[in-house]
Design a protein around this motif. Structure first.
Motif: not given
Length: 345
Positions: A121, A88-92, A279, A28, A95, A116-117
């Motif tokens: 940002v 992890v799906t929110t960042f690559q 954010s 994660n 980034d 990642a969570d």
């Protein structure tokens, strides 16, 4: 990877430049190659164990009783995602991001892993990595105290003590953005800066005592701990609020009661490090409504000097350290190691 660690409390000389294993992200987590970081007041306090009188034991309980619990300092960062965990799906990878380890530290290094969570940002394209790294510590503290805790309202008169520091300069800008009439307290040398970032009025603390024969304020914000309640109470309107970001042990323990007895409020505590606040302040920066003040920019090899500058107590805004020059962030791990071996001497 290379990092700065410390194993005892003290001056900047306790920092050691060492090579550590590059961390591997868990399922994660993301691995971030750090481009820029800062030396914040949090780093100074943790490294030197400088605490308000009477809170020395509390400081050791927080940072480590016999030796530092977190050997790598660094509360803020900007960088590039190098690798991601399986979930992890929110960042690559690739980034550009802004991270806020905050009290967990770890940013005085070339790499860091973060959930990642967590407090990460995406970095807006119109911000440099150095600007981005200078946002989290000061701006999130200012936003949380002014808006969430203090319930700032447009039209209120706000006095900010320590207006030229990282938190203070953020307070000036955010209070002005949200419609307050802002007065900043600083030295004469920093008066022009405080006016430039939005203060309507500036008080030189060397020549004028804000609590004597001055105007009354709806809110007084103490960011440096030099405006205790026994002085500040005289500058507040009835039902006025004192926001104590830094202060004495007595005010931390009894301030709320002291204020209530005079029909006023004292609001203290620890600033939230929530990603939602990060954010918001990043969005304000991207929109041009907030500009982190940068005093000096040091190279990663100058970390000890950067800490020494913060130790003077006279920095303006933020002290930024460039860890990886932006022109070299595309190197792979082997090339990067070769580069570090030749440049870090």
């Amino acid at each position: 990877m290379y990092a700065y660690t410390y194993t005892e409390y003290g001056s900047p000389d306790v920092l050691n430049y060492v090579e550590l294993p590059t961390p591997t992200p868990k399922a994660n987590e993301v691995l971030i190659r750090i481009v820029a970081t800062t030396v914040s007041a949090g780093d100074w306090r943790a490294r030197s164990l400088t605490m308000p009188a009477g809170l020395g034991l509390v400081g050791r309980l927080v940072f480590g009783i016999t030796r530092p619990r977190k050997p790598v300092l660094g509360t803020d960062l900007s960088g590039v995602v190098e690798a991601i965990g399986a979930d992890v799906t929110t960042f690559q990878p690739g980034d550009a991001v802004i991270g806020f380890p905050g009290a967990k530290f770890g940013a005085h290094a070339e790499y860091i892993t973060m959930p990642a969570d967590g407090k990460i940002v995406l970095k807006p394209e119109n911000l440099s990595f150095e600007e981005a790294a200078a946002i989290p510590f000061g701006a999130t503290t200012a936003y949380d105290f002014l808006i969430n805790k203090g319930k700032l309202r447009a039209g209120e008169r706000v006095l900010i003590n320590g207006a030229s520091g990282s938190v203070g300069s953020a307070c000036v800008q955010l209070a002005k953005h949200f419609g307050a009439e802002v007065t900043g307290i600083c030295s004469a040398a920093n008066a022009d800066l405080v006016r430039e970032i939005g203060a309507d009025h500036v008080i030189d603390y060397n020549t004028h005592d804000f609590a004597k024969r001055g105007p009354l304020y709806d809110m007084v914000v103490d960011t440096v701990g030099t405006a205790p309640w026994f002085r500040t109470r005289h500058a507040l309107v009835p039902k006025g609020r004192m926001l104590m970001i830094a202060g004495s042990t007595s005010d931390m323990i009894l301030g709320g009661l002291k204020a209530r007895l005079r029909g006023k409020r004292m609001i203290g505590g620890v600033a939230s490090e929530a990603v939602s606040i990060l954010s918001k302040v990043v969005d304000l920066t991207a929109a041009g409504d907030f500009h982190p003040v940068i005093d000096r920019n040091f190279d990663f090899t100058q970390m000890v000097a950067a800490h020494a500058h913060v130790d003077t107590g006279h920095k303006k805004g933020n002290v930024v350290v460039t860890v990886t020059p932006t022109g070299k962030i595309g190197l792979n791990a082997n090339e990067d190691l070769q580069l570090m071996e030749t440049t870090h001497v």
